[in-house]
Write a protein that holds these residues in place. Structure first.
Motif, short mmCIF file in Angstrom:
data_model
loop_
_atom_site.label_atom_id
_atom_site.label_comp_id
_atom_site.label_asym_id
_atom_site.label_seq_id
_atom_site.Cartn_x
_atom_site.Cartn_y
_atom_site.Cartn_z
N LEU A 20 2.04 2.31 12.69
CA LEU A 20 0.89 1.76 13.40
C LEU A 20 1.35 0.81 14.51
O LEU A 20 0.70 0.68 15.54
CB LEU A 20 -0.03 1.03 12.42
CG LEU A 20 -1.39 0.70 13.00
CD1 LEU A 20 -2.16 1.97 13.25
CD2 LEU A 20 -2.16 -0.21 12.09
N VAL A 48 -3.51 -1.42 3.46
CA VAL A 48 -2.74 -0.33 2.88
C VAL A 48 -2.49 -0.61 1.40
O VAL A 48 -2.65 0.28 0.55
CB VAL A 48 -1.41 -0.17 3.64
CG1 VAL A 48 -0.49 0.75 2.88
CG2 VAL A 48 -1.67 0.40 5.01
N LEU A 58 2.72 1.29 8.08
CA LEU A 58 2.56 0.03 8.79
C LEU A 58 3.41 0.01 10.06
O LEU A 58 2.95 -0.35 11.15
CB LEU A 58 2.94 -1.12 7.86
CG LEU A 58 2.64 -2.50 8.36
CD1 LEU A 58 1.15 -2.69 8.48
CD2 LEU A 58 3.22 -3.53 7.41
N LEU A 97 -0.20 1.14 18.14
CA LEU A 97 -0.96 0.03 18.72
C LEU A 97 -0.34 -0.44 20.02
O LEU A 97 -1.04 -0.83 20.96
CB LEU A 97 -1.05 -1.13 17.74
CG LEU A 97 -1.94 -0.92 16.52
CD1 LEU A 97 -1.93 -2.15 15.65
CD2 LEU A 97 -3.36 -0.61 16.94
N ALA A 148 4.04 3.48 2.46
CA ALA A 148 3.08 2.49 2.93
C ALA A 148 3.71 1.63 4.02
O ALA A 148 3.10 1.34 5.06
CB ALA A 148 2.61 1.62 1.77
N PHE A 180 -4.40 -6.59 14.09
CA PHE A 180 -4.58 -5.26 13.53
C PHE A 180 -3.49 -4.97 12.51
O PHE A 180 -3.76 -4.57 11.36
CB PHE A 180 -4.54 -4.23 14.65
CG PHE A 180 -5.23 -2.93 14.31
CD1 PHE A 180 -4.93 -2.25 13.15
CD2 PHE A 180 -6.17 -2.39 15.16
CE1 PHE A 180 -5.56 -1.06 12.84
CE2 PHE A 180 -6.82 -1.21 14.86
CZ PHE A 180 -6.50 -0.54 13.69
N LEU A 181 -2.24 -5.22 12.88
CA LEU A 181 -1.14 -4.86 11.98
C LEU A 181 -1.20 -5.69 10.71
O LEU A 181 -1.01 -5.17 9.60
CB LEU A 181 0.19 -5.12 12.68
CG LEU A 181 0.70 -3.99 13.55
CD1 LEU A 181 2.04 -4.37 14.15
CD2 LEU A 181 0.84 -2.73 12.73
N PHE A 182 -1.47 -6.97 10.88
CA PHE A 182 -1.44 -7.87 9.72
C PHE A 182 -2.51 -7.46 8.72
O PHE A 182 -2.25 -7.33 7.51
CB PHE A 182 -1.69 -9.30 10.20
CG PHE A 182 -1.04 -10.35 9.35
CD1 PHE A 182 -1.23 -10.37 7.99
CD2 PHE A 182 -0.24 -11.32 9.92
CE1 PHE A 182 -0.65 -11.34 7.20
CE2 PHE A 182 0.35 -12.29 9.15
CZ PHE A 182 0.14 -12.29 7.79
N PHE A 221 -3.97 -4.60 8.56
CA PHE A 221 -3.69 -3.26 8.07
C PHE A 221 -2.71 -3.31 6.91
O PHE A 221 -2.82 -2.53 5.96
CB PHE A 221 -3.12 -2.42 9.22
CG PHE A 221 -3.05 -0.94 8.92
CD1 PHE A 221 -4.18 -0.16 9.03
CD2 PHE A 221 -1.87 -0.35 8.55
CE1 PHE A 221 -4.12 1.19 8.76
CE2 PHE A 221 -1.81 1.00 8.28
CZ PHE A 221 -2.94 1.77 8.38
N PHE A 222 -1.79 -4.21 7.00
CA PHE A 222 -0.82 -4.38 5.90
C PHE A 222 -1.55 -4.60 4.58
O PHE A 222 -1.27 -3.95 3.57
CB PHE A 222 0.10 -5.55 6.23
CG PHE A 222 0.75 -6.20 5.04
CD1 PHE A 222 1.80 -5.57 4.39
CD2 PHE A 222 0.31 -7.43 4.57
CE1 PHE A 222 2.39 -6.16 3.29
CE2 PHE A 222 0.89 -8.01 3.48
CZ PHE A 222 1.93 -7.38 2.84
N VAL A 244 -5.64 5.53 10.97
CA VAL A 244 -6.75 4.58 10.82
C VAL A 244 -8.03 5.36 10.54
O VAL A 244 -8.33 6.31 11.25
CB VAL A 244 -6.90 3.75 12.10
CG1 VAL A 244 -8.04 2.78 11.96
CG2 VAL A 244 -5.61 3.03 12.40
N PRO A 245 -8.80 4.97 9.54
CA PRO A 245 -10.07 5.63 9.33
C PRO A 245 -10.97 5.43 10.55
O PRO A 245 -10.81 4.43 11.24
CB PRO A 245 -10.68 4.90 8.12
CG PRO A 245 -9.57 4.15 7.52
CD PRO A 245 -8.57 3.90 8.59
N GLU A 276 -11.80 -0.35 7.32
CA GLU A 276 -10.79 -0.20 8.36
C GLU A 276 -11.42 -0.02 9.74
O GLU A 276 -10.87 -0.48 10.73
CB GLU A 276 -9.90 1.00 8.04
CG GLU A 276 -8.98 0.78 6.87
CD GLU A 276 -7.91 -0.22 7.20
OE1 GLU A 276 -6.90 0.18 7.78
OE2 GLU A 276 -8.07 -1.41 6.89
#
Lengths: 479, 626, 98, 453
Positions: free
Chosen positions: D396, A165, D393, D400, D389, A157-159, A161-162, D360-361, A131
């Motif tokens: 975030l 997760v 998302l 962001l 989850a 980032f979001l995509f 991150f999805f 976020v880590p 990450e």
């Protein structure tokens, strides 16, 4: 102990990143960063790792079985080497423009985090590095990208991150299930085989597949990639395509397949379909693009499909070829992004039809571009062919139809790459052409491209050097 | 391993590679006009070495060595190797000699082109690729050079990249060849899985054909033929070749005579031990070859561009070779490949000389006419080659072409009829060209007299190679017996190939047809000097049929457009327009939902308490029912 | 008996809650609030009286004290609204929302 | 247990009470506001030190200290420090109110009885209403927010009392050890609604964005960390009364609904405090899910590490975020534009905090979310887990967006004048732990030792 060479390998660039920030002046930070990246390349190349994880670090247990644990085998080593090498390329290629200290630092952070991904042997640590990689890349795209960079950075980032997760949920499930089975809390990557059975195994494997698949990226989880690539600065694209995409395949090699050797084999038709769709769909999409960077981005999707084909085939040659293809794609696409970046830097255009007849005034650029294009479309004798051929040879052995799709992809590759090449470097200069702004390569750029292109030729003719490193690490996965 | 390699075997690679490197790195940066010298020296070395190799194989037998590992993964491996047997050394000798002479010709032809260094580098790479292709000892290495040939041809056809037609032709050539390579690569992959551990080496594959899974072997055979149809310009993938004329003339000559197009025929001959066992495949090859030969022969008779006539003639003759191979007459097929290499090279070089003499990059029959007086040497060479092509005794073509056509007659009446037509058409179109160019001029022809241009013979650089190759076009046919013994060296199938010895009296029907063709063309070009122009004007529909290669070119264009349309639909409409849009819309939808949800917070504390009461009610319901 | 006491308790609580939800005048809403607290207190007192639990009864006293404190704070806030020149109604206090 | 021992348990509360009296006295004696503020800070620090050194023990019928109370007390006092340092105290009133609210929290921590819980709840809430009303110099909106807070909170208190009455009537006791049954469940549900109200669970949360928006940033930090932690403790005490009861089993669903609602609503907010208010709902949802999982796993104090760590991490992250608002004076998202270049130090700290809030880590927020997810997984709460989850998302997404405002957007030509206050030191003090706690899992070992005390 913790302070082993492996720790230095990932920590050196990160510490260097902070130092670069502290230097403030972009010029000084640039020189410093390049020196540091060269040191870490040399350090990585000289690491005395041996097969059988002779280099491994296990720190004290923290909590819930989380360890600071790193290890290096052939697979890790080549990935780290690729990372260190492309970081040097990316940084040196950035010397042409005025950049702030943060820019250089971001690349060093990126390098360090990527090293961590390829070194970690503890799932927690792996996920953390996985990450952390996103953060510098988010800033690289968002701060130093082109027109639509903000949107692209957030989307990237979001995509991803999805996917992450879902991957995290899969990892949690694995760790918990191991605890249920053995009573031990451990996040070690080893020994998870067989802890999940039945529907749980399916669900976990699916979660991991999506998690790794977003990074690869597999179709249909790929739409972040063209945007991210298009908007990122050239050096960012090099790292993105050259190293970051490899994390997904690495995840399959390191985690998903070793943990689910049988399930992933039973799912071969589905996984193979994914890989085949990647190859064909990526090629068709690339064919439709009118933006050079988008074209190369879609071609990456197709190329990574070959890696997946090889890896999923679970044959010795397929696994080795798929892994080698990771390196190959790093070199080839790195070179292509570098040159597209050079074009953009000089003309501020990326459209294929914005250029024309560049041959006359930029012969070296043309030479290297055609060389890289040929490597990219799998001309035998250059690197791309070796990886593709070995991957497909594996596929042909287990699922010939997959080889058919793969070879069709090789055919299509020429169909998207050559017209673009022709329009840019041959042909007439259209009325809207910006070709006159494009000057030929500087010595620095030539040097970079010579290194990359000689690398392509070397791997194309003598891949056995790298293969002898990769094969011992991957052949355990072969059936 | 290298110890057993004869010096000449080393030199056929060492010379071109070092020549290219020296020219590129040392000569070109400092003396660009001298770039061709290392290359010409290399040509001489290669030509001599190739002949020596052929002699060596002829006397001491074949050589098959594995030189180095290429790809290795565990027990799976592929290697580089060298196979010098009768088949490869025979073709190699022709390629090396003809190719070397074309290099000399090119030194004259390209003298004034400012991009001459680039030309020679790629030209020599092309040559090198063909040498490698012929001497490979396994399929994957063969594929390497096969692709390298395609790559070099791409850059050479598109050499004049500022010409739109050249660019288009280059792309078409490469892409069509790629479509064919689909078959080769897949075949190589299937070979590796059908013959595990063979490393795709010929010596390991062919003895094991009988034991391999028949379905796979069958697929491999058909795929190899598919590959050959592209490289050797057979129906359905022939159409790139006529367009590939856009490159400089030496490229056309090299491509048509010595390199590239012969590769497919060579591949089929090489793979004959495998192909022979595949059901129906040899007959398919024969019929495809026959159809291609006849169709291209007819179209060749309607073309007016000199190089285009020759191009279709090449397609036609490649069809003849394929016909020979398909009928099992490998010896005859290879023999024709070799003789064709000589006479076709002469024809192309003559066409180049004519265009050069006319002061044009290419020439059509409209611009020529009556050149016999102004270019007598060219006339002589052209005539010799035309006789050879038409298969007239005692020229080289007679021995090889008529051997194939003879075999076709023996095959059956249908094939015999087609073979007769092919023989007639060959003679007809080449004599039509000969008469139209050198006799006359006719009323519709300029006779080269445009703008006061003075027509002249080409210089020594361009003249001498033509003369030398012409000698080959006359004589090579006399050595069929020697070829037969050479081919049997290291032949990997059960029965060694035979090269039928044609006797002039026994071959009278073919000869008669050839003369009939020549006579017919004399009638319609010279006795009726305007006929060639008149029929086009009278029946444009018919002209269109020929111009479109009986409709095949538009069909292929439609396929190309369909691929582009599909990619646009996938890449723009589906990927960007729908799928990515959907993903972005889901994010935007969440944001909009946030905007809409904000309306719930009305600001009135009464409502807030109402919501609380609702929440408590849910909790109490949970207590009641959970 | 149980039912009767609890019916009264819940009814009063419901009335208080309804005042809070339905009425816009802040003072009336404060009344509703006190009603809710005291309705609940009835339950406490009744529970304590059944067992004679002194702790329960003292709890009830404490609750009354807390309710008083709450009322003071509520009134002071309402006063603040007055002082800022607005009528003490919840409809007026809707600047913050969304 | 002797009265002295009970007194020992209550030492932090006594320090707070003494501090409260001292502040009031100093105010009447017209000491300088600076002195009064220092007195308050001293009292809080003293309370923290004493709480840290306390020895948990059973106490008597009303008070007692277990690991849970011990740990939470640390969170309460620590969470008050940013407010104590950053608040503007012109008189003794505000410090006294803060100390009063903290005293309520302290009582909550040591309550061993439902009545004590109620007293703690009211005592922590009542000063908070006044603090909100006094925010921004007593602005109209602040009073409005206080009114809403008051009425909604009053209703919640009423509900708690009704639940208490039901519980008491059926269990014959106000202690935590009743025999259970339907009456107890209903009582727990009613009391629990008050706890959910405090945490800001959907649909009992509507007061929350208004209050968080209208308060001073540092006060919002306090409300969203200390008071929220109080609500969480209340919730855990109630859930522990019947870990397998309907209320406990409903919690994961409330958590999921809360985090999705909060995250979605935050997406389109322009005003930063309101955005962070909704974002704090999303975090509250995670915590509620964690409490639900904790209850489902048996509600043992030692197993509460996930919730505890979340609160501890959130303490740093949210207080840090609000001290950034204080330090820069930024009010809307547009105010953030170009701050990365104009104020790089504050921006960097805020960026770290945003990444931490986003989970976020290697930040603390990551480990916090991980632990909650893990607990939910162990408790087989798969669907709430998937919703969580999704919530992560969505969350975030707006963090962001803020990062984008901070770094990628250029400052407008005429940047609105911001009123920067103090807070950089607090900002960095919060940002550093928020940045590194995520890769310091040994903290968890320590925490579980505290919780098991």
């Amino acid at each position: 102990m913790i302070f082993s060479p492996l720790t230095i390998l990932w920590a050196l660039p990160i510490v260097g990143g902070f130092l670069a920030l502290a230097l403030r002046s972009g010029k000084r930070a640039g020189v410093f960063s390049i020196a540091l990246s060269l040191i870490s390349l040399a350090f990585c190349a000289l690491l005395p790792w041996r097969e059988g994880a002779a280099l491994a670090v296990t720190g004290p247990a923290w909590a819930y079985g989380i360890h600071y644990a790193l290890s290096m085998d052939g697979l890790s080593w080549v990935m780290c080497l690729l990372n260190a090498f492309l970081t040097v390329i990316a940084l040196v290629s950035s010397l042409g423009e005025e950049r702030s200290a943060g820019y250089w630092a971001a690349f060093l952070f990126l390098e360090g985090a990527l090293m961590g991904v390829f070194l970690a042997s503890d799932l927690f640590l792996f996920y953390v590095f996985w990450e952390v990689v996103l953060i510098p890349m988010f800033f690289i795209i968002g701060l130093w990208g082109s027109a639509n960079r903000k949107h692209a950075a957030v989307k990237f980032f979001l995509f991803t991150f999805f996917g992450s997760v879902l991957m995290l949920l899969g990892i949690l499930a694995l760790v918990t299930l191991r605890h249920r089975a053995t009573g031990v809390w451990s996040w070690d990557m080893q020994g998870l085989q067989g802890v999940a059975t039945g529907p749980a195994a399916w669900a976990i494997f699916a979660a991991l597949t999506v998690g790794f698949g977003v990074k690869v990226p597999i179709v249909p989880l790929h739409t972040w990639l063209p945007d991210a690539h298009t908007e990122a600065p050239a050096a960012g694209s090099i790292m993105l395509a050259g190293v970051m995409l490899k994390m997904g395949v690495y995840g399959f090699l390191r985690i998903a397949i070793p943990i689910f050797p049988h399930l992933s084999w039973r799912l071969l038709p589905w996984l193979a379909a994914i890989a085949a769709i990647n190859i064909i769909y990526g090629a068709f999409c690339a064919l439709a693009q009118s933006d050079l960077k988008r074209l190369v981005a879609y071609s990456s999707i197709a190329h990574l499909g070959f890696c997946l084909v090889g890896v999923f085939s679970r044959t010795v040659e397929g696994l080795a070829g798929g892994t080698l293809q990771l390196i190959n794609h790093g070199l080839t696409t790195g070179a292509l992004f570098l040159m597209v970046g050079i074009l953009y830097e000089r003309s501020h255009k990326r459209g294929i039809r914005d250029f024309g007849a560049l041959f006359g005034q930029a012969p070296w650029l043309t030479f290297f571009f055609s060389f890289s294009i040929m490597a990219s479309i799998g001309l035998p004798g250059l690197n791309g062919f070796v990886g593709e051929f070995m991957s497909l040879a594996g596929a042909a052995r287990v699922l010939p139809i997959l080889a058919v799709a793969g070879v069709a992809g090789v055919t299509l590759a020429a169909a998207y790459a050559l017209p673009a090449y022709q329009l840019v470097f041959w042909g007439d200069r259209g009325p809207s052409s910006v070709s006159s702004h494009v000057t030929d390569l500087t010595v620095r750029e030539q040097a970079l491209l010579w290194v990359l292109c000689l690398g392509m030729l070397y791997i194309g003719l003598h891949p056995s050097g790298l293969l002898s490193v990769i094969t011992p690490a991957t052949k355990g996965l072969a059936l | 391993m290298t110890a057993v390699l004869p010096l000449s075997a080393i030199l056929i690679f060492a010379a071109p590679i070092s020549a290219v490197l020296i020219s590129f790195f040392l000569v070109r940066p400092f003396k660009p006009r001298w770039t061709h010298w290392p290359i010409l020296i290399s040509c001489a070395v290669v030509a001599v070495s190739a002949v020596r190799i052929a002699m060596r194989v002829y006397t001491t037998g074949p050589l098959d060595v594995t030189l180095a590992q290429w790809m290795v993964a565990g027990s799976w491996s592929l290697s580089f190797g060298l196979r010098l047997d009768g088949l490869s050394s025979a073709v190699l000798a022709m390629v090396a000699v003809v190719g070397a002479l074309i290099h000399v010709y090119a030194a004259g032809y390209m003298e004034e082109d400012e991009c001459m260094p680039r030309f020679f580098l790629f030209f020599h790479l092309f040559y090198l690729a063909m040498i490698g292709l012929l001497t490979s000892n396994n399929y994957v290495q063969l594929y390497l050079f096969w692709e390298m040939v395609g790559m070099a041809s791409y850059y050479l056809i598109g050499f004049w990249y500022h010409k739109a037609t050249a660019r288009r032709a280059a792309m078409q050539a490469f892409l069509v060849n790629r479509v064919g390579d689909f078959g080769f690569m897949l075949a190589a992959l299937l070979l590796l899985s059908a013959f595990p551990g063979s490393g795709a080496r010929f010596t390991a594959v062919f003895p094991a054909v009988a034991k391999a899974p028949p379905a796979l072997v069958c697929a491999i055979g058909y795929l190899l033929f598919w590959a050959a149809t592209a490289k050797s310009a057979q129906f359905p993938l022939y159409f790139w070749l006529p367009d590939a004329m856009e490159g400089p003339t030496p490229v056309s000559a090299l491509m048509h005579a010595a390199t590239m197009v012969t590769a497919g025929i060579f591949l089929m001959a090489r793979s004959w031990p495998l192909i022979a066992g595949v059901p129906h495949l040899p007959h398919l090859i024969a019929w495809v070859g026959a159809a291609t030969a006849l169709g291209a022969g007819i179209v060749a008779a309607t073309k007016t561009d000199l190089k285009r006539i020759l191009a279709y003639s090449t397609v036609s003759h490649l069809g003849i070779m394929a016909l020979g191979v398909g009928l099992g007459e490998i010896g005859a097929g290879i023999f024709h490949l070799i003789t064709h290499g000589f006479f076709k090279a002469v024809l192309f070089l003559c066409a180049g000389n004519i265009a050069h003499g006319l002061g044009k990059p290419t020439a059509t029959v409209d611009e020529a006419g009556g050149l016999i007086k102004k270019m007598p040497l060219t006339f002589v060479c052209f005539t010799v080659a035309a006789f050879s092509l038409a298969g007239i005794w005692p020229f080289a073509g007679f021995y090889s072409k008529d051997a194939v056509l003879d075999a076709a007659h023996a095959f059956g009446p249908g094939m015999g009829l087609v073979a007769s037509a092919i023989g007639f058409m060959s003679a007809f179109y080449i004599f039509r060209m000969l008469f139209l160019v050198f006799l006359g001029p006719r009323p519709r022809q300029e006779g080269g007299e445009h703008g006061g241009h003075h027509i002249h013979e080409a210089g020594l650089w361009m003249g001498i190679p033509v003369l030398l190759i012409s000698i080959g076009a006359v004589c090579v046919g006399w050595f069929g017996g020697q070829l037969q013994s050479l081919l049997s060296m290291g032949w990997m199938a059960a029965a060694a190939p035979t090269v039928p010895h044609m006797k002039v009296l026994e071959a009278w029907p073919s000869l008669a047809l050839a003369f009939a063709g020549a006579a017919a063309s004399y009638w319609w070009t010279t006795i009726k000097p305007n006929w060639d122009w008149d029929w086009r004007e009278k029946s444009p529909a018919l002209a269109a049929v020929f111009a479109s290669d009986f409709g095949w070119k538009p069909a292929m264009a439609w396929v190309a457009q369909a691929v582009v349309a599909l990619s646009n639909w996938l890449g723009l409409s589906l990927d960007k327009g729908s799928w990515d849009r959907l993903i972005e819309a889901s994010a935007e939808g969440a944001v909009e939902a946030g905007g809409a949800g904000a309306a719930l917070a009305t600001g009135s504390v009464n409502d807030y308490v109402w919501w609380m009461a609702a929440g408590v009610a849910v909790l109490l319901l949970a207590v009641l029912f959970l | 008996m149980n039912q009767a006491v609890w019916a009264v308790c819940f009814a009063l609580f419901a009335v208080g809650l309804s005042l809070l939800i339905l009425r816009r005048e802040l003072l009336v809403m404060l009344l509703g609030l006190e009603l809710m607290v005291n309705a609940a207190n009835i339950g406490v007192v009744y529970g304590a009286s059944l067992t004679g639990d002194a702790a329960g009864l003292s709890a009830a006293l404490l609750i009354i004290a807390v309710a008083a404190a709450e009322a003071v704070i509520g009134l002071s806030l309402i006063l603040r609204v007055y002082q800022s020149g607005r009528s003490p109604e919840s409809d007026v206090l809707r600047e913050l929302r969304g | 247990m002797s009265a002295a021992a009970v007194g020992g348990l209550l030492a932090p509360q006594m320090v707070l009470a003494a501090g409260l009296l001292g502040v009031l006295g100093a105010g009447m004696a017209a000491f300088s506001p600076k002195f009064i503020k220092s007195l308050m800070i001293l009292a809080i620090l003293g309370a923290f030190a004493l709480a840290f050194g306390a020895h948990p023990g059973a106490g008597d019928a009303l008070v007692g200290l277990d690991g849970l109370g011990f740990s939470w007390q640390l969170v309460f006092y620590a969470a008050a420090l940013p407010l104590a340092f950053l608040m503007v105290a012109e008189s003794e009133v505000a410090p006294a109110l803060v100390l009063g609210s903290l005293l309520g929290l302290g009582i909550l921590a040591v309550s061993a009885n439902l009545l004590m819980l109620f007293i703690g709840l009211e005592l922590m809430s009542l000063p908070a209403y006044l603090l909100v009303a006094r925010s921004r110099g007593g602005a109209k909106t602040s009073v409005e927010a206080a009114i809403k807070y008051f009425f909604a909170g009053g209703a919640a208190g009423g509900l708690f009392l009704l639940g208490l009455a039901l519980y008491y009537f059926t269990q014959k006791t106000m202690s935590f050890a009743g025999p259970g049954g339907f009456g107890a469940e209903a009582g727990i549900a009613l009391m629990g609604s008050a706890a959910l109200f405090k945490i800001g669970a959907f649909p009992l949360h509507f007061w929350l964005p208004d209050v968080y928006e209208a308060s001073d940033p540092e006060l919002t930090g306090f409300l969203s960390t200390a008071l929220k932690a109080g609500g969480v403790l209340l919730l855990m005490r109630l859930a522990a009364l019947s870990p397998a009861g309907a209320f406990s089993r409903a919690l994961p669903w409330f958590g999921a609904a809360t985090m999705i609602f909060g995250a979605v609503l935050a997406l389109k907010q322009e005003r930063l405090q309101r955005l962070l208010a909704y974002s704090s709902m999303a975090h509250a949802g995670n915590i509620i899910l964690g409490v639900g999982a904790w209850a489902a796993l048996g509600a043992s104090p030692a197993a509460a590490v996930a919730v505890f760590f979340y609160l501890a991490a959130y303490l740093f992250m949210n207080n840090g975020a609000f001290s950034f608002l204080k330090a820069t004076g930024a009010k809307t998202r547009a105010d953030l534009h170009g701050l990365g270049a104009r104020n790089p130090k504050a921006a960097a700290a805020f960026a770290v905090l945003l990444l931490a809030l986003g989970g976020v880590p290697p930040t603390a927020g990551f480990l916090a979310k991980l632990l909650i997810f893990w607990a939910a997984f162990k408790a087989h709460l798969y669907i709430p887990l998937l919703l969580a989850a999704l919530g992560a998302l969505l969350a975030l997404g707006y963090y962001l967006a803020l990062l984008k405002d901070l770094y990628f957007e250029d400052a407008p030509a005429q940047a609105p004048a911001l009123e920067p206050g103090r807070g950089l030191a607090v900002l960095w003090t919060c940002a550093v732990p928020a940045a590194v706690l995520g890769v310091a899992p040994w903290v968890l070992t320590y925490m579980s030792r505290l919780l098991a005390l």
